[in-house]
Design a protein around this motif. Structure first.
Motif, mmCIF file in Angstrom:
data_model
loop_
_atom_site.group_PDB
_atom_site.id
_atom_site.type_symbol
_atom_site.label_atom_id
_atom_site.label_comp_id
_atom_site.label_asym_id
_atom_site.label_seq_id
_atom_site.Cartn_x
_atom_site.Cartn_y
_atom_site.Cartn_z
ATOM 1 N N THR A 327 7.176 -5.196 21.882
ATOM 2 C CA THR A 327 6.173 -5.717 22.615
ATOM 3 C C THR A 327 4.653 -4.589 21.913
ATOM 4 O O THR A 327 3.853 -5.209 22.863
ATOM 5 N N ARG A 328 4.762 -4.391 20.457
ATOM 6 C CA ARG A 328 3.519 -3.969 19.824
ATOM 7 C C ARG A 328 2.849 -5.395 19.134
ATOM 8 O O ARG A 328 3.914 -5.961 18.087
ATOM 9 N N GLY A 329 1.871 -5.885 19.368
ATOM 10 C CA GLY A 329 0.940 -6.203 18.310
ATOM 11 C C GLY A 329 1.952 -8.173 18.622
ATOM 12 O O GLY A 329 1.577 -8.922 17.484
ATOM 13 N N ALA A 330 2.202 -8.032 19.985
ATOM 14 C CA ALA A 330 2.753 -9.172 20.790
ATOM 15 C C ALA A 330 1.823 -10.372 21.476
ATOM 16 O O ALA A 330 0.394 -10.191 21.747
ATOM 17 N N ASP A 331 1.878 -11.795 22.010
ATOM 18 C CA ASP A 331 1.130 -12.095 22.963
ATOM 19 C C ASP A 331 1.882 -11.796 24.330
ATOM 20 O O ASP A 331 2.910 -11.213 24.684
ATOM 21 N N GLY A 332 0.625 -11.678 24.974
ATOM 22 C CA GLY A 332 1.061 -11.580 27.026
ATOM 23 C C GLY A 332 1.113 -12.584 27.823
ATOM 24 O O GLY A 332 0.088 -12.938 27.148
ATOM 25 N N VAL A 333 2.149 -13.046 28.369
ATOM 26 C CA VAL A 333 2.794 -14.320 29.585
ATOM 27 C C VAL A 333 1.489 -13.734 30.853
ATOM 28 O O VAL A 333 2.514 -12.840 30.596
ATOM 29 N N TYR A 334 0.776 -14.004 30.925
ATOM 30 C CA TYR A 334 0.274 -13.830 32.876
ATOM 31 C C TYR A 334 0.311 -15.219 33.193
ATOM 32 O O TYR A 334 0.025 -15.603 32.847
ATOM 33 N N ASP A 335 1.129 -15.421 34.631
ATOM 34 C CA ASP A 335 0.773 -16.130 35.216
ATOM 35 C C ASP A 335 -0.759 -16.006 36.395
ATOM 36 O O ASP A 335 -0.723 -14.788 36.753
ATOM 37 N N ILE A 336 -1.579 -17.142 36.653
ATOM 38 C CA ILE A 336 -2.579 -16.984 37.066
ATOM 39 C C ILE A 336 -1.953 -17.038 38.347
ATOM 40 O O ILE A 336 -1.760 -17.491 38.952
#
Length: 468
Positions: A327-336
């Motif tokens: 979970t660190r140095g990762a991509d974060g996926v966000y929904d709008i």
């Protein structure tokens, strides 16, 4: 998914027009990647490589970002840029090189204009400038503008100075087709730097009249974080530090939707850019438990999701070690969720390459692969290589292919940027030059029918099958 060692390419020859702005000379460049220099998933293969050559291997040279126009790709470099002809992706060739040092060489293109970011203090704005690291003495940094109508002979036509230089920039066309706006992202203020003193909670906006690009100028410096943004948390890679928000690292615009997403060090931001000269913050998100440095942003094809990357370690650390959490140095996926000024960013998941690596391995620049009905991205991870991954299910992203340079592939940095353009992945390796990569997978093959006339990674549009 299995992986395979890729046999070395036959020795690849490219004719190089080495342009020094005063004249051009021709040179031969040959590259042999060597046995065992990389491995790939079964559905990925390297089809071409064009090595860096002098003068961009000297003068502090290092490959960085890419921009595309027609049958050409422009490769940014800390020492200037290279224009490649990619009409035949299996046999790309150098057309010209421009020696014009000034890191980090972020590039975009519109029509016959090339924009180049300079984020290092120089003695002046010329291509013959020298480093000027004393911020109390006269210096220049900002944007250089080139005319590339003649790809073999680019011309430097204008410079625009900006506060704290230009680490990256985002090309945002106006709605009438008369002007291009450049949103300049920069950071790193210091009381000892004459034109980069704290606080630096803003971006610079450069307006470029397309009919007269030599009239380009800074027309606004909007403060995005009147409260100062994320105050940050000191520490190192292992202690879970968070960079203080003192500007933005990168902004990606979706002009037809009038929105942009900003990766602003300690904050992820969604902007309303309906008024190109007055961007407004719609919403902000933070993740101090896992994100150290909000680095870049990529929308999906209908702008209902944003992928933010975390440049943990600042591009110089081994963050894919087994002792660093996924979970660190990762991509974060966000929904709008919501729309307009009521839109919000909702966290859904993290994605990190599923391979451990003790070399420099950091989430870096990538782009969407235009597949109808799916959300698929290609992305660079420095020596962690190139990853192709699917985030159609926002909560459960999965890798579907990879190209991984091994320690035997010389050079410390690995792949800086990897983008999809007209059926192929183009990756810029800091030391090894331009790689052309092919993926053959039913989950992405449909994207081969998409042909774009121009592509800048931080200027996204809805892409549909056919010509765009």
């Amino acid at each position: 998914m299995g992986s395979k060692k890729l046999r070395p390419l036959s020795r690849l020859t490219a004719v190089t027009a080495a342009l020094f702005l005063l004249g051009a000379t021709a040179a031969q460049a040959e590259g042999d990647l060597g046995e065992g220099a990389f491995e790939t998933s079964d559905n990925v293969r390297l089809i071409a490589n064009v090595p860096h050559t002098a003068p961009l291997t000297d003068n502090g040279g290092r490959g960085s970002d890419l921009a595309f126009t027609g049958n050409y790709v422009i490769g940014g470099n800390y020492a200037g840029f290279t224009i490649y002809d990619i009409a035949n992706p299996h046999r790309p060739r150098m057309v010209s090189q421009v020696l014009c040092p000034g890191s980090q060489g972020d590039v975009t293109v519109q029509g016959d204009l090339l924009f180049y970011s300079v984020d290092s203090r120089r003695s002046d704005d010329s291509c013959a400038s020298t480093a000027q690291n004393d911020g109390s003495k006269p210096y220049w940094e900002g944007i250089r503008i080139f005319d590339i109508s003649d790809k073999a002979n680019p011309r430097y036509i204008k410079s625009v100075e900006t506060d704290c230089g230009s680490h990256t920039h985002t090309l945002v066309p106006d709605k009438e087709g008369k002007n291009a706006y450049l949103y300049i992202s920069s950071y790193g203020p210091s009381p000892s730097i004459a034109r980069c003193k704290p606080p630096h909670d803003k971006i610079s906006i450069v307006k470029v009249p397309l009919a007269d690009p030599t009239a380009a100028a800074v027309i606004a410096t909007p403060v995005l974080f009147p409260d100062g943004g994320n105050p940050g948390k000191p520490g190192d890679v292992d202690s879970g530090y968070v960079r203080e928000t003192s500007g933005c690292h990168d902004i990606t615009a979706f002009p037809e939707k009038d929105i942009a997403a900003g990766a602003c060090m300690g904050d992820g931001v969604l902007f309303d850019i309906t008024d190109r000269e007055r961007p407004r913050v719609i919403t902000q998100v933070r993740d101090d438990a896992n994100f150290a440095f909000w680095h870049s942003a990529t929308f999906n094809n209908d702008a209902t999701k944003v992928v933010f990357t975390d440049e943990l370690g600042g591009g110089g650390a081994a963050t894919c070690r087994p002792d660093i959490a996924a979970t660190r140095g990762a991509d974060g996926v966000y929904d709008i969720t919501g729309s307009g000024t009521s839109a919000t960013l909702q966290f859904r998941s993290y994605f990190k390459i599923p391979r451990h690596d003790t070399e420099i391995c950091v989430a870096h620049n990538g782009s969407l692969i235009p597949v109808k009905g799916r959300d698929v991205m290609v992305q660079s991870w420095y020596k962690g290589g190139v990853s192709v991954w699917d985030f159609t299910d926002s909560a459960n992203p999965v890798e579907i292919g990879h190209f991984n340079p091994l320690p035997e592939r010389k050079g410390p940095s690995g792949t800086w940027s990897a983008y999809w353009y007209n059926g192929y992945i183009y990756s810029m390796d800091g030391q090894q030059g331009l790689d052309v990569i092919e993926i053959n997978d039913p989950r992405v093959n449909q994207a081969r029918s998409v042909h774009q006339k121009v592509f800048n990674a931080q200027t996204q549009y809805t892409v549909r099958p056919g010509r765009n």
